[in-house]
Design a protein around this motif. Sequence first.
Motif, short mmCIF file in Angstrom:
data_model
loop_
_atom_site.label_atom_id
_atom_site.label_comp_id
_atom_site.label_asym_id
_atom_site.label_seq_id
_atom_site.Cartn_x
_atom_site.Cartn_y
_atom_site.Cartn_z
N ASP A 54 57.23 70.07 77.32
CA ASP A 54 56.20 71.34 77.79
C ASP A 54 54.93 71.28 77.12
N LEU A 55 55.67 71.00 75.73
CA LEU A 55 54.56 70.59 74.45
C LEU A 55 53.74 69.33 74.83
N ILE A 56 51.87 69.26 74.69
CA ILE A 56 51.56 67.55 74.69
C ILE A 56 51.36 67.47 73.33
N THR A 57 51.14 66.22 73.95
CA THR A 57 51.25 64.92 72.08
C THR A 57 49.95 65.88 70.85
N ARG A 89 65.25 76.33 70.58
CA ARG A 89 65.37 76.53 72.03
C ARG A 89 66.62 75.92 72.23
N MET A 90 67.53 74.44 71.92
CA MET A 90 68.61 74.20 71.96
C MET A 90 69.92 75.97 71.68
N PHE A 91 69.93 75.86 70.51
CA PHE A 91 70.71 76.87 69.89
C PHE A 91 70.95 78.01 71.02
N TYR A 92 69.85 78.79 71.30
CA TYR A 92 69.56 80.24 72.05
C TYR A 92 70.00 79.17 73.48
N ALA A 93 69.59 77.90 74.05
CA ALA A 93 70.14 77.85 75.16
C ALA A 93 72.15 78.24 75.27
N ALA A 94 72.27 77.33 74.48
CA ALA A 94 73.67 77.33 74.43
C ALA A 94 74.47 78.95 73.84
N GLU A 95 73.87 78.80 73.26
CA GLU A 95 74.56 81.20 72.72
C GLU A 95 75.24 81.68 74.27
N ARG A 96 73.26 81.74 75.04
CA ARG A 96 73.19 82.15 75.74
C ARG A 96 74.28 81.52 77.43
N ILE A 97 74.22 80.64 77.27
CA ILE A 97 75.52 79.33 78.46
C ILE A 97 76.91 80.05 78.05
N ASN A 98 77.36 79.75 77.01
CA ASN A 98 78.53 80.64 76.05
C ASN A 98 79.15 82.13 76.39
N GLN A 99 77.84 82.77 76.28
CA GLN A 99 78.19 84.43 77.12
C GLN A 99 78.62 84.14 78.76
N ILE A 159 70.53 70.25 81.38
CA ILE A 159 69.90 71.16 81.26
C ILE A 159 68.92 71.00 80.15
N ALA A 160 67.55 70.61 80.48
CA ALA A 160 66.47 69.69 79.69
C ALA A 160 65.81 71.50 79.22
N CYS A 161 65.76 71.58 77.95
CA CYS A 161 65.54 72.56 77.14
C CYS A 161 63.70 72.53 77.19
N THR A 162 63.59 72.08 77.72
CA THR A 162 61.96 71.56 78.39
C THR A 162 60.85 72.72 78.27
N VAL A 163 61.23 73.86 77.85
CA VAL A 163 60.34 75.57 78.28
C VAL A 163 60.90 75.95 77.55
N GLY A 164 59.47 77.22 76.52
CA GLY A 164 59.81 78.09 75.63
C GLY A 164 61.12 78.70 75.99
N THR A 165 61.49 79.63 75.15
CA THR A 165 62.59 80.03 74.88
C THR A 165 62.51 81.73 75.36
N ASP A 166 61.58 82.21 76.23
CA ASP A 166 60.81 83.91 76.78
C ASP A 166 61.29 82.66 78.09
N LYS A 167 60.74 81.78 78.87
CA LYS A 167 61.38 80.95 80.17
C LYS A 167 62.86 81.17 80.93
N LEU A 168 63.96 80.34 79.28
CA LEU A 168 65.16 79.97 78.96
C LEU A 168 65.80 81.72 78.76
N LYS A 169 65.58 82.60 78.70
CA LYS A 169 65.53 83.80 78.64
C LYS A 169 66.06 84.17 80.15
#
Length: 388
Positions: free
Chosen positions: A40-43, A296-306, A364-374
């Motif tokens: 989602d980030l740009i160059t 993002r990766m660490f946040y998503a992994a923690e949420r998945i394991n919950q 999953i690709a963690c290509t959105v911000g943590t707010d969207k992952l949440k």
Amino acid sequence: MKHKFIAKRYWKDQSTAMGKSDEMAKSFDDCINLSLGDPDLITDRLIIDKSYEDARIGHTKYTDFRGDPELREEICKYYKEEYDMEVKDEEVFVSASACLGMYLALEAIIDDGDEVILQAPYFTPYPQQVELARGIPVELPTLEEEDFQINVERLEGLITERTKALVINSPSNPTGNCLTTETMEKIAVIAEKYDLVVISDDIYTAFSYEHPFVPFATMPGMRERTIILNSFSKNFTMTGWRVGNIIAPDYIIKTIQQINENVVFTAPSISQRAAIYALRHRKEIQPAMVEEYRSRMFYAAERINQIPTMHVIYPPKGSFYLFINIKDTGLTSTEVTEEILKEAHVLMLPGNAFGNCGEGYMRIACTVGTDKLKEAFDRIAEMKLFRR
């Protein structure tokens, strides 16, 4: 599509899950798309501005057939500075993306009927790319219980008299796994024993969280039998620029150049100028970007394991993908991803899109911000399928 004007080899539907994901993402107005690895980030603005200036002063023509000499020089410097690896100019080719680079490499080395072993789960285009080069793809399963490392005994059991090459990918798309140095040393022994070419897909070198990235080509005896594929797409959020590079023995590079002249002639000149500035300024461009995806990766992994009935290896090791185990649901990968899209409006890819051994997983690709992952995982956690 079956039609008299279509070559018969394309009559069978060969569309991939990634290819279909764009249409699926349009199914719901509030869909959160975690399917594709397009950041989602740009160059970085520095890269954009510098390449724009170069376009203004005339860098809008064909480049040298192996790539802009200035970029080739920067690539050689990069490997020396980062990995103390000597790369000669004649061993470098600049390609219009690493995807094209894979096809060019396979086309250069594969004879009709040669077998190519693919580290699986694999990047979805690999099998068809092998077939386009008239080779035969052979899946080499890696398993979660083995940390998705390549099991060399399993590898050796797949080798036949027609085996020509092995494709490895670390950090991996889709598993996020990184091959250990010990594993790579064992692969090197097998490659030498059976005289194999190793194509090392090094797309996510900046995203190695647990240990610094180590090129397979630096393993003993592997420099002369390794083809390195690299790209600026993920390491510098430059997916749309379509520029990558190949490092290989000079005779392979010469063959690749001859093939490419009949495909796209040269990589885009402006993109090559952008790549020059990306490499020159990587120390100021990459750290913040890598830290963002790591977070993002660490946040998503923690949420998945919950969430009951799904889990993922923790901590994440590399890339910006997570390969989620959903075997406890009792459903197939396709069934689970379809349920999540239908009920939670979150789009993921089924693991079987990445090879037979991917069944029972989702990527999953963690290509959105943590707010969207949440938001995505909040929705999924409310699904009956994932509530105890």
